[in-house]
Scaffold this motif. Structure first.
Motif, PDB file in Angstrom:
ATOM      1  N   LYS A 178       0.824  -1.214   0.000  1.00  0.00           N
ATOM      2  CA  LYS A 178       0.000   0.000   0.000  1.00  0.00           C
ATOM      3  C   LYS A 178       0.856   1.262   0.000  1.00  0.00           C
ATOM      4  O   LYS A 178       1.572   1.530  -0.937  1.00  0.00           O
ATOM      5  CB  LYS A 178      -0.978  -0.039   1.176  1.00  0.00           C
ATOM      6  CG  LYS A 178      -1.994  -1.178   1.070  1.00  0.00           C
ATOM      7  CD  LYS A 178      -3.005  -1.172   2.195  1.00  0.00           C
ATOM      8  CE  LYS A 178      -4.009  -2.303   2.027  1.00  0.00           C
ATOM      9  NZ  LYS A 178      -5.003  -2.345   3.135  1.00  0.00           N
ATOM     10  N   ALA A 179       0.795   2.043   1.098  1.00  0.00           N
ATOM     11  CA  ALA A 179       1.491   3.335   1.133  1.00  0.00           C
ATOM     12  C   ALA A 179       3.005   3.191   1.001  1.00  0.00           C
ATOM     13  O   ALA A 179       3.691   4.126   0.595  1.00  0.00           O
ATOM     14  CB  ALA A 179       1.143   4.077   2.420  1.00  0.00           C
ATOM     15  N   LEU A 180       3.555   2.003   1.330  1.00  0.00           N
ATOM     16  CA  LEU A 180       5.003   1.783   1.268  1.00  0.00           C
ATOM     17  C   LEU A 180       5.483   1.389  -0.124  1.00  0.00           C
ATOM     18  O   LEU A 180       6.679   1.469  -0.416  1.00  0.00           O
ATOM     19  CB  LEU A 180       5.404   0.691   2.271  1.00  0.00           C
ATOM     20  CG  LEU A 180       5.139   0.981   3.751  1.00  0.00           C
ATOM     21  CD1 LEU A 180       5.463  -0.247   4.588  1.00  0.00           C
ATOM     22  CD2 LEU A 180       5.953   2.171   4.217  1.00  0.00           C
ATOM     23  N   HIS A 181       4.563   0.968  -0.966  1.00  0.00           N
ATOM     24  CA  HIS A 181       4.923   0.415  -2.280  1.00  0.00           C
ATOM     25  C   HIS A 181       5.738   1.397  -3.119  1.00  0.00           C
ATOM     26  O   HIS A 181       6.770   1.043  -3.693  1.00  0.00           O
ATOM     27  CB  HIS A 181       3.657   0.001  -3.024  1.00  0.00           C
ATOM     28  CG  HIS A 181       3.890  -0.459  -4.427  1.00  0.00           C
ATOM     29  ND1 HIS A 181       4.488  -1.665  -4.720  1.00  0.00           N
ATOM     30  CD2 HIS A 181       3.619   0.125  -5.620  1.00  0.00           C
ATOM     31  CE1 HIS A 181       4.560  -1.813  -6.032  1.00  0.00           C
ATOM     32  NE2 HIS A 181       4.047  -0.735  -6.606  1.00  0.00           N
ATOM     33  N   LYS A 182       5.304   2.639  -3.186  1.00  0.00           N
ATOM     34  CA  LYS A 182       5.986   3.636  -4.013  1.00  0.00           C
ATOM     35  C   LYS A 182       7.428   3.838  -3.554  1.00  0.00           C
ATOM     36  O   LYS A 182       8.353   3.925  -4.373  1.00  0.00           O
ATOM     37  CB  LYS A 182       5.227   4.959  -3.970  1.00  0.00           C
ATOM     38  CG  LYS A 182       5.767   6.006  -4.931  1.00  0.00           C
ATOM     39  CD  LYS A 182       4.891   7.255  -4.925  1.00  0.00           C
ATOM     40  CE  LYS A 182       5.418   8.292  -5.904  1.00  0.00           C
ATOM     41  NZ  LYS A 182       4.561   9.517  -5.905  1.00  0.00           N
ATOM     42  N   GLY A 183       7.644   3.895  -2.243  1.00  0.00           N
ATOM     43  CA  GLY A 183       8.998   4.054  -1.715  1.00  0.00           C
ATOM     44  C   GLY A 183       9.864   2.840  -1.977  1.00  0.00           C
ATOM     45  O   GLY A 183      11.057   2.976  -2.303  1.00  0.00           O
ATOM     46  N   PHE A 184       9.289   1.651  -1.851  1.00  0.00           N
ATOM     47  CA  PHE A 184      10.038   0.425  -2.143  1.00  0.00           C
ATOM     48  C   PHE A 184      10.485   0.412  -3.608  1.00  0.00           C
ATOM     49  O   PHE A 184      11.628   0.058  -3.921  1.00  0.00           O
ATOM     50  CB  PHE A 184       9.171  -0.809  -1.873  1.00  0.00           C
ATOM     51  CG  PHE A 184       8.867  -1.059  -0.417  1.00  0.00           C
ATOM     52  CD1 PHE A 184       9.627  -0.467   0.588  1.00  0.00           C
ATOM     53  CD2 PHE A 184       7.821  -1.896  -0.047  1.00  0.00           C
ATOM     54  CE1 PHE A 184       9.344  -0.708   1.938  1.00  0.00           C
ATOM     55  CE2 PHE A 184       7.537  -2.151   1.279  1.00  0.00           C
ATOM     56  CZ  PHE A 184       8.293  -1.546   2.274  1.00  0.00           C
ATOM     57  N   MET A 185       9.573   0.798  -4.512  1.00  0.00           N
ATOM     58  CA  MET A 185       9.898   0.815  -5.929  1.00  0.00           C
ATOM     59  C   MET A 185      11.010   1.827  -6.225  1.00  0.00           C
ATOM     60  O   MET A 185      11.915   1.554  -7.018  1.00  0.00           O
ATOM     61  CB  MET A 185       8.655   1.138  -6.752  1.00  0.00           C
ATOM     62  CG  MET A 185       7.655  -0.006  -6.855  1.00  0.00           C
ATOM     63  SD  MET A 185       8.285  -1.444  -7.787  1.00  0.00           S
ATOM     64  CE  MET A 185       8.314  -0.773  -9.441  1.00  0.00           C
ATOM     65  N   LYS A 186      10.947   2.985  -5.593  1.00  0.00           N
ATOM     66  CA  LYS A 186      11.979   4.007  -5.810  1.00  0.00           C
ATOM     67  C   LYS A 186      13.351   3.490  -5.395  1.00  0.00           C
ATOM     68  O   LYS A 186      14.338   3.643  -6.129  1.00  0.00           O
ATOM     69  CB  LYS A 186      11.637   5.273  -5.017  1.00  0.00           C
ATOM     70  CG  LYS A 186      12.712   6.367  -5.093  1.00  0.00           C
ATOM     71  CD  LYS A 186      12.314   7.574  -4.265  1.00  0.00           C
ATOM     72  CE  LYS A 186      13.408   8.646  -4.318  1.00  0.00           C
ATOM     73  NZ  LYS A 186      14.650   8.201  -3.657  1.00  0.00           N
ATOM     74  N   SER A 187      13.434   2.861  -4.233  1.00  0.00           N
ATOM     75  CA  SER A 187      14.714   2.334  -3.751  1.00  0.00           C
ATOM     76  C   SER A 187      15.220   1.227  -4.668  1.00  0.00           C
ATOM     77  O   SER A 187      16.424   1.139  -4.948  1.00  0.00           O
ATOM     78  CB  SER A 187      14.565   1.802  -2.324  1.00  0.00           C
ATOM     79  OG  SER A 187      14.253   2.847  -1.425  1.00  0.00           O
TER      80      SER A 187
END
Length: 445
Positions: A178-187
């Protein structure tokens, strides 16, 4: 006062090195193998610095004739050898408290031949590093492979020890981030761009400048090309040609390496030694096709049908535009802006191959064609083992053909095949016997 930057990155293999010291030394030497530049010598020095009273490093790719002569004496005069090493390297050696590092030992076989005598003497511990995987391991050597830094180690280098455990938790529970997905993808996109070569990771951590990171990787690539010279490998021209064509072969739809693309007359027998050499250096990972995904791989592998991946995806991105300025590398922009196109799927496939290898998997691929029309009926990007079952993995592109292949694989082989996995841009979800995972979860499988 400006805080000093740490010299050593935390690496998972280091804990295994400490276990060797505790349980196997001095009766057994430690043998670190891996591609050039992955950090073997740095790890060896870290062990010497942190776990011993003193250590010295003998670089056999550049050692003086005087040192070579010490190892060539027969019979080996150990007292003279150790006294001379202390003087030459200005390092005092302490019995049972010192480590002698034999760096790039493949460059000087007499040193390796002397190892049996050195171990029997038992005064010191010995650690060898080697950049050539085909060297046979002796009975009194403990082998550890060193690969480029994996995604978790990449995050550790940035002071982040929370991201990968969180990803692992979502994978094990198969729940969306959910809300963490975008940050995981960026890293994960940053990891694809930088790669896991320690020098490139350091440049990124210290500067966040992709131009400087790319220059580091270009220097590494230049070094690899130089190592493919006639002094290091017979048939150097086939070696460099094979290596240089990896990006263009991976850019094709089916990703298979077709030797005839190097020249109409190119044949496996001509390139066999070159392929073996570049594979043994650890720079390239070869994934072969198998005829039956449920049988023991050794009996069904097809040696002439393979895909060639670089050991590090960051290096692949730089190799794809070797010799051109960083700003002309459209792959950086595409990955940073999260708009990789289908023809850039080689990056995703390489990062999956690299990540699976880092987790200890030895993936292959599977393809089935109609015997009459030769049209592809089924194609699985990667096959791994999960206990007694084979598991098919595909990377989702614009076509649904790969996903249909997973369904056909399950239908054909039944219980001998586990649930299929699709790596895609989106979140975790399950549809029947297929599980969809975001790309970054390949690092925790």
């Amino acid at each position: 006062m400006k805080k000093a930057k740490p010299r050593f990155f935390e690496r998972k293999v280091y804990q295994a090195m400490l276990q060797w010291k505790e349980n196997l030394a001095p009766d057994c030497a430690l043998f670190l193998e891996g591609g050039s530049g992955v950090g073997k010598t740095t790890l060896a020095e870290k062990l010497g610095k942190e776990a011993y009273q003193s250590y010295l490093v003998i670089h056999f790719d550049q050692v003086s004739p005087e040192v070579k002569t010490l190892f060539e004496e027969s019979p080996l005069d150990l007292d003279r050898l150790f006294n001379a090493l202390q003087v030459i390297f200005k390092t005092r050696l302490y019995p049972r408290q010192s480590l002698i590092i034999l760096d790039e030992i493949q460059c000087f076989p007499p040193a390796r031949q002397a190892l049996k005598t050195l171990l029997e003497d038992g005064r010191y511990d010995y650690l060898e590093t080697c950049s050539f995987a085909s060297i046979a391991i002796a009975s009194k050597e403990h082998r550890l492979g060193v690969s480029p830094m994996d995604f978790e180690e990449f995050m550790w280098a940035q002071g982040d020890d929370l991201t990968v455990p969180a990803i692992r938790d979502h994978y094990e529970k198969l729940k969306p981030a959910k809300a963490l997905h975008k940050g995981f993808m960026k890293s994960f996109r940053e990891y694809m761009l930088v790669g896991g070569m320690p020098q490139a990771v350091r440049a990124f951590v210290e500067t966040k400048d992709y131009g400087k990171v790319d220059r580091v990787k270009q220097k590494l690539l230049t070094r690899y090309i130089e190592e493919m010279s006639p002094k290091r490998a017979k048939g150097a021209d086939p070696v460099s040609r094979f290596f240089d064509h990896i990006p263009s072969e991976l850019a094709k739809k089916d990703k298979r390496y077709v030797l005839s693309h190097l020249g109409k007359s190119a044949r496996l027998r001509e390139y066999q030694k070159a392929i073996e050499w570049v594979s043994n250096t650890g720079l390239v990972q070869l994934n072969h096709s198998v005829k039956d995904p449920t049988e023991t791989v050794a009996f069904t592998v097809n040696p002439s049908n393979f895909k060639a991946y670089l050991m590090d995806t960051g290096l692949l991105i730089s190799l794809a535009v070797k010799g051109r300025p960083y700003l002309e590398n459209s792959l950086y922009e595409a990955i940073l802006c999260d708009r990789l196109h289908v023809n850039e799927g080689m990056i995703l496939e390489n990062i999956v191959a690299q990540s699976l290898s880092a987790k200890g998997h030895r993936p292959h691929f599977y393809i089935e064609r109609d015997p009459k029309t030769r049209k592809t009926k089924m194609e699985i990007d990667f096959l791994i083992r999960d206990g007694e079952k084979g598991v098919g993995l595909v990377i989702k592109g614009s076509s649904s053909a790969r996903i249909k292949s997973l369904q056909r694989l399950k239908e054909k082989f039944g219980k001998r095949i586990g649930d299929g996995i699709v790596f895609h841009h989106g979140e975790v979800k399950r549809e029947g016997n297929i599980v969809y995972l975001p790309y970054y979860m390949v690092t925790v499988i």
